[in-house]
Design a protein around this motif. Structure first.
Motif, PDB file in Angstrom:
ATOM      1  N   HIS A   1      -5.956  12.132  11.422  1.00 54.64           N
ATOM      2  CA  HIS A   1      -5.816  10.875  12.150  1.00 54.64           C
ATOM      3  C   HIS A   1      -6.239   9.704  11.268  1.00 54.64           C
ATOM      4  O   HIS A   1      -5.596   8.655  11.227  1.00 54.64           O
ATOM      5  N   LEU A   2      -7.332   9.928  10.530  1.00 56.63           N
ATOM      6  CA  LEU A   2      -7.836   8.900   9.617  1.00 56.63           C
ATOM      7  C   LEU A   2      -6.776   8.570   8.567  1.00 56.63           C
ATOM      8  O   LEU A   2      -6.532   7.397   8.254  1.00 56.63           O
ATOM      9  N   LEU A   3      -6.122   9.606   8.037  1.00 55.71           N
ATOM     10  CA  LEU A   3      -5.086   9.401   7.024  1.00 55.71           C
ATOM     11  C   LEU A   3      -3.938   8.572   7.602  1.00 55.71           C
ATOM     12  O   LEU A   3      -3.426   7.655   6.937  1.00 55.71           O
ATOM     13  N   THR A   4      -3.544   8.860   8.832  1.00 53.36           N
ATOM     14  CA  THR A   4      -2.470   8.091   9.474  1.00 53.36           C
ATOM     15  C   THR A   4      -2.859   6.613   9.553  1.00 53.36           C
ATOM     16  O   THR A   4      -2.033   5.726   9.281  1.00 53.36           O
ATOM     17  N   MET A   5      -4.119   6.364   9.896  1.00 49.38           N
ATOM     18  CA  MET A   5      -4.590   4.967   9.985  1.00 49.38           C
ATOM     19  C   MET A   5      -4.585   4.292   8.611  1.00 49.38           C
ATOM     20  O   MET A   5      -4.220   3.124   8.473  1.00 49.38           O
ATOM     21  N   ILE A   6      -5.009   5.052   7.585  1.00 50.49           N
ATOM     22  CA  ILE A   6      -5.044   4.497   6.218  1.00 50.49           C
ATOM     23  C   ILE A   6      -3.620   4.154   5.760  1.00 50.49           C
ATOM     24  O   ILE A   6      -3.374   3.099   5.166  1.00 50.49           O
ATOM     25  N   LEU A   7      -2.677   5.069   6.065  1.00 55.80           N
ATOM     26  CA  LEU A   7      -1.282   4.837   5.654  1.00 55.80           C
ATOM     27  C   LEU A   7      -0.738   3.568   6.314  1.00 55.80           C
ATOM     28  O   LEU A   7      -0.050   2.768   5.671  1.00 55.80           O
ATOM     29  N   ALA A   8      -1.075   3.382   7.593  1.00 56.92           N
ATOM     30  CA  ALA A   8      -0.608   2.183   8.309  1.00 56.92           C
ATOM     31  C   ALA A   8      -1.174   0.930   7.641  1.00 56.92           C
ATOM     32  O   ALA A   8      -0.463  -0.076   7.473  1.00 56.92           O
ATOM     33  N   GLN A   9      -2.438   1.012   7.212  1.00 57.04           N
ATOM     34  CA  GLN A   9      -3.088  -0.128   6.558  1.00 57.04           C
ATOM     35  C   GLN A   9      -2.431  -0.412   5.193  1.00 57.04           C
ATOM     36  O   GLN A   9      -2.226  -1.569   4.825  1.00 57.04           O
ATOM     37  N   LEU A  10      -2.101   0.652   4.477  1.00 56.56           N
ATOM     38  CA  LEU A  10      -1.446   0.486   3.167  1.00 56.56           C
ATOM     39  C   LEU A  10      -0.071  -0.156   3.328  1.00 56.56           C
ATOM     40  O   LEU A  10       0.336  -0.987   2.523  1.00 56.56           O
ATOM     41  N   ARG A  11       0.638   0.248   4.374  1.00 56.84           N
ATOM     42  CA  ARG A  11       1.956  -0.351   4.652  1.00 56.84           C
ATOM     43  C   ARG A  11       1.795  -1.844   4.914  1.00 56.84           C
ATOM     44  O   ARG A  11       2.559  -2.659   4.392  1.00 56.84           O
ATOM     45  N   THR A  12       0.770  -2.198   5.673  1.00 55.81           N
ATOM     46  CA  THR A  12       0.515  -3.619   5.948  1.00 55.81           C
ATOM     47  C   THR A  12       0.271  -4.366   4.636  1.00 55.81           C
ATOM     48  O   THR A  12       0.646  -5.531   4.490  1.00 55.81           O
ATOM     49  N   GLY A  13      -0.384  -3.671   3.682  1.00 59.14           N
ATOM     50  CA  GLY A  13      -0.653  -4.279   2.376  1.00 59.14           C
ATOM     51  C   GLY A  13       0.573  -4.313   1.475  1.00 59.14           C
ATOM     52  O   GLY A  13       0.473  -4.718   0.314  1.00 59.14           O
ATOM     53  N   GLY A  14       1.723  -3.872   1.949  1.00 56.21           N
ATOM     54  CA  GLY A  14       2.973  -3.977   1.189  1.00 56.21           C
ATOM     55  C   GLY A  14       3.334  -2.760   0.359  1.00 56.21           C
ATOM     56  O   GLY A  14       4.283  -2.796  -0.438  1.00 56.21           O
ATOM     57  N   LYS A  15       2.600  -1.659   0.502  1.00 57.52           N
ATOM     58  CA  LYS A  15       2.905  -0.472  -0.305  1.00 57.52           C
ATOM     59  C   LYS A  15       4.131   0.264   0.246  1.00 57.52           C
ATOM     60  O   LYS A  15       4.342   0.296   1.460  1.00 57.52           O
ATOM     61  N   THR A  16       4.872   0.864  -0.672  1.00 58.51           N
ATOM     62  CA  THR A  16       5.969   1.745  -0.261  1.00 58.51           C
ATOM     63  C   THR A  16       5.444   3.169  -0.360  1.00 58.51           C
ATOM     64  O   THR A  16       4.937   3.568  -1.416  1.00 58.51           O
ATOM     65  N   ILE A  17       5.541   3.904   0.719  1.00 60.87           N
ATOM     66  CA  ILE A  17       4.943   5.247   0.740  1.00 60.87           C
ATOM     67  C   ILE A  17       6.027   6.284   1.013  1.00 60.87           C
ATOM     68  O   ILE A  17       6.776   6.163   1.990  1.00 60.87           O
ATOM     69  N   LEU A  18       6.140   7.260   0.106  1.00 62.81           N
ATOM     70  CA  LEU A  18       7.069   8.375   0.303  1.00 62.81           C
ATOM     71  C   LEU A  18       6.237   9.592   0.640  1.00 62.81           C
ATOM     72  O   LEU A  18       5.309   9.937  -0.095  1.00 62.81           O
ATOM     73  N   ILE A  19       6.551  10.245   1.745  1.00 61.06           N
ATOM     74  CA  ILE A  19       5.665  11.302   2.229  1.00 61.06           C
ATOM     75  C   ILE A  19       6.478  12.502   2.707  1.00 61.06           C
ATOM     76  O   ILE A  19       7.546  12.333   3.303  1.00 61.06           O
ATOM     77  N   THR A  20       5.996  13.698   2.393  1.00 57.01           N
ATOM     78  CA  THR A  20       6.666  14.895   2.915  1.00 57.01           C
ATOM     79  C   THR A  20       5.677  15.677   3.774  1.00 57.01           C
ATOM     80  O   THR A  20       4.461  15.563   3.592  1.00 57.01           O
ATOM     81  N   SER A  21       6.203  16.430   4.680  1.00 63.77           N
ATOM     82  CA  SER A  21       5.372  17.329   5.474  1.00 63.77           C
ATOM     83  C   SER A  21       6.260  18.392   6.089  1.00 63.77           C
ATOM     84  O   SER A  21       7.437  18.155   6.358  1.00 63.77           O
TER      85      SER A  21
END
Lengths: 317, 232
Positions: free
Chosen positions: B156-176
């Motif tokens: 859950h913490l990771l999901t929150m961090i990813l959302a924050q990084l997106r707000t900061g303008g990062k492009t995130i490619l993720i697999t699961s």
């Protein structure tokens, strides 16, 4: 005591495979060095003191092997008793020394070695799940992580050898013998390949990466060895050439450890090959006629290291 | 824009893993990649990070060829140098322009940074590797199976961090491999099949993806499982 026959057969097969994989010229050189060591040992164990020193050295070697073993769980999985396997291994390894002691009439030392093997085998395993390890001084930079982690793992052993080099200043050549063991023990720091993420973290092309790695580690090594060499020259000025030769050879050998690590680099893997080359190169510190072997290996592994790292670091060219 | 044109790659001659993959992605978003085992997700990420060279095709980021210097990569399997502490590991990675407050991250992830990594659990190792990927503060972040080994709280913490990084303008490619993990954090999920992007799903279309995955699985394995496990 239950004899672990399956493990003993396995050790013989391992030894046979090891010998078969050594190239013939190396094998001849190796046999020559072992024969020389055997002859030196034979004359050394004539006196009780010499016999005890050789026996004690062998026990120390077995102890350092025992403290580094990680096969405790494997042996348990194979449903064998770990201490009997350890004991059988140590008896096999110390067989030549025990034979040498017995032939020279040092029965007490041979018996002590036999019992010593049992004692070492009984030291509790496993050790490697430590959370802290030997304290590492902050002055060693994070970039020299091989030395930092090596110190954390084998700190007490390295410290003992290093302190031995200072104590050895009281006798001729003893310091160099201890420094030789210290240098050989340092090779253990460079046997593991770091993850690719660490390799790429500095964003350097292969050549510059290797250059920087050599610079950081050789500077650290030189800082630790120079005081011993300088003190030796101060006490025995006539032997300045010996100290210089030893210092240069030690530096070249540490450079070889580093180059070999990257020449045989596998991300996150342990380097298991190249042991014979290392042994021959280390022998060059004691037998000057082998020094060209060190130089040849240095050039060979430098080229290989660059080739091996280029696929990982080519984007930084 | 993050554009991938006609990307081809095969580990063996005549057996291509990626068969001319084309994809156009918006930057500053979380892009998920789903697919069956062997669909080529990790190969695709390795190509973007330049771990391997494509036999054809190009990858451009904001109009120029993507450089490795612009990318951070968290690999699916993380291994560490023996006897290294967590702090030493993180010190090997230079901090990006945004700085990196190691103490605050340590508290957030409850990591014993002064202990050797060999004493860490699988989840703690994953968190440490994630911190190492975040520290350089690169504009593109590749996360291969970042949820593997994480407990509920950390996921859950990771999901929150990813959302924050997106707000900061990062492009995130993720697999699961877990649909729910992707659906919980991604803006778009791309489905890889047969070396191509079979289809891309926006957030509104996620239920459709779930239904399609369900029917694919039913078709493939339903009969086999029924025959394998006898009913009481």
């Amino acid at each position: 005591m239950h004899i672990p026959a399956a493990f003993i057969r396995f050790r013989f097969r391992q030894a046979g495979k090891f010998v078969k994989e050594i190239p013939l010229p190396y094998l001849v050189l190796l046999l020559g060095i072992l024969a020389a060591a055997g002859m030196a040992g034979y004359s050394f164990v004539e006196s009780r003191t010499g016999g005890a020193a050789v026996g004690g050295g062998m026990l120390l070697l077995l102890l350092s092997i025992h403290l580094k073993r990680k096969d405790f769980h494997f042996i348990r999985l194979a449903e064998a008793s770990p201490w009997t396997v350890f004991c059988a291994d140590y008896w096999l390894l110390s067989c030549p020394v025990m034979a040498l002691e017995a032939v020279r009439g040092q029965w007490a030392v041979a018996l002590a070695l036999l019992l010593g093997c049992v004692g070492v085998s009984l030291i509790r395993q496993p050790y490697w799940r430590r959370a802290k390890g030997f304290p590492v001084p902050r002055l060693i930079p994070a970039e020299a992580f091989e030395v930092r982690t090596g110190l954390r793992r084998d700190g007490w052993v390295l410290l003992a050898f290093y302190a031995g080099a200072f104590v050895g200043l009281l006798l001729p050549y003893a310091s160099f013998a201890m420094l030789w063991v210290y240098t050989a023990a340092l090779s253990g720091c460079f046997r593991d390949g770091e993850p690719v993420a660490v390799l790429c973290s500095r964003e350097l092309p292969a050549g510059r990466f290797i250059g920087r790695k050599l610079g950081v580690n050789l500077r650290l090594f030189a800082l630790s060895v120079v005081p011993v060499c300088l003190l030796y020259v101060a006490i025995r000025p006539g032997d300045w050439w010996l100290a210089l030769f030893f210092f240069v050879m030690a530096i070249l050998n540490v450079a070889l450890f580093i180059l070999m690590k990257y020449a045989l680099y596998r991300p996150g893997g342990k380097i298991t090959s190249g042991q014979i080359s290392l042994f021959l190169s280390m022998a060059g510190m004691l037998l000057p006629f082998l020094a060209p072997v060190t130089l040849f290996l240095l050039v060979r592994y430098a080229v290989m290291a660059r080739q091996q790292l280029t696929p990982h670091l080519y984007v930084y060219n | 824009m993050f554009t991938i044109e006609h990307l081809r790659f095969g580990y063996q001659k005549g057996k291509e893993v990626l068969k001319g993959l084309d994809l156009s992605m918006e930057t500053g978003k979380i892009q998920g990649f789903a697919g069956l085992n062997g669909a080529g997700k990790t190969t695709f990420l390795n190509l973007i990070y330049h771990f391997i060279r494509p036999s054809d095709g190009k990858i451009t980021y904001n109009g120029h060829p993507l450089l490795r210097r612009e990318v951070s990569y968290l690999e699916a399997e993380n291994y560490f140098y023996p006897y290294m502490t967590g702090r030493e590991y993180l010190e090997l990675f230079p901090a990006g322009g945004g700085g990196f407050d190691m103490e605050r991250w340590r508290q957030l992830f409850s990591l014993p940074l002064d202990d050797i990594v060999e004493s860490y659990s699988t989840g703690m190792r994953k968190k440490l590797a994630l911190l190492a990927a975040l520290k350089p503060d690169k504009p593109v972040l590749i996360l291969d199976e970042p949820f593997n080994g994480l407990d509920l709280e950390s996921a859950h913490l990771l999901t929150m961090i990813l959302a924050q990084l997106r707000t900061g303008g990062k492009t995130i490619l993720i697999t699961s491999h877990i649909y729910e993990s992707l659906a919980g954090c991604c803006d778009v999920i791309h489905y890889l099949s047969d070396g191509q992007i079979a289809r891309s799903y926006t957030r509104e279309e996620f239920p459709l993806l779930q239904d399609e995955l369900q029917s694919i699985m039913e078709e493939r394995f339903g009969g086999l499982i029924a025959g394998l496990i006898p009913s009481q």
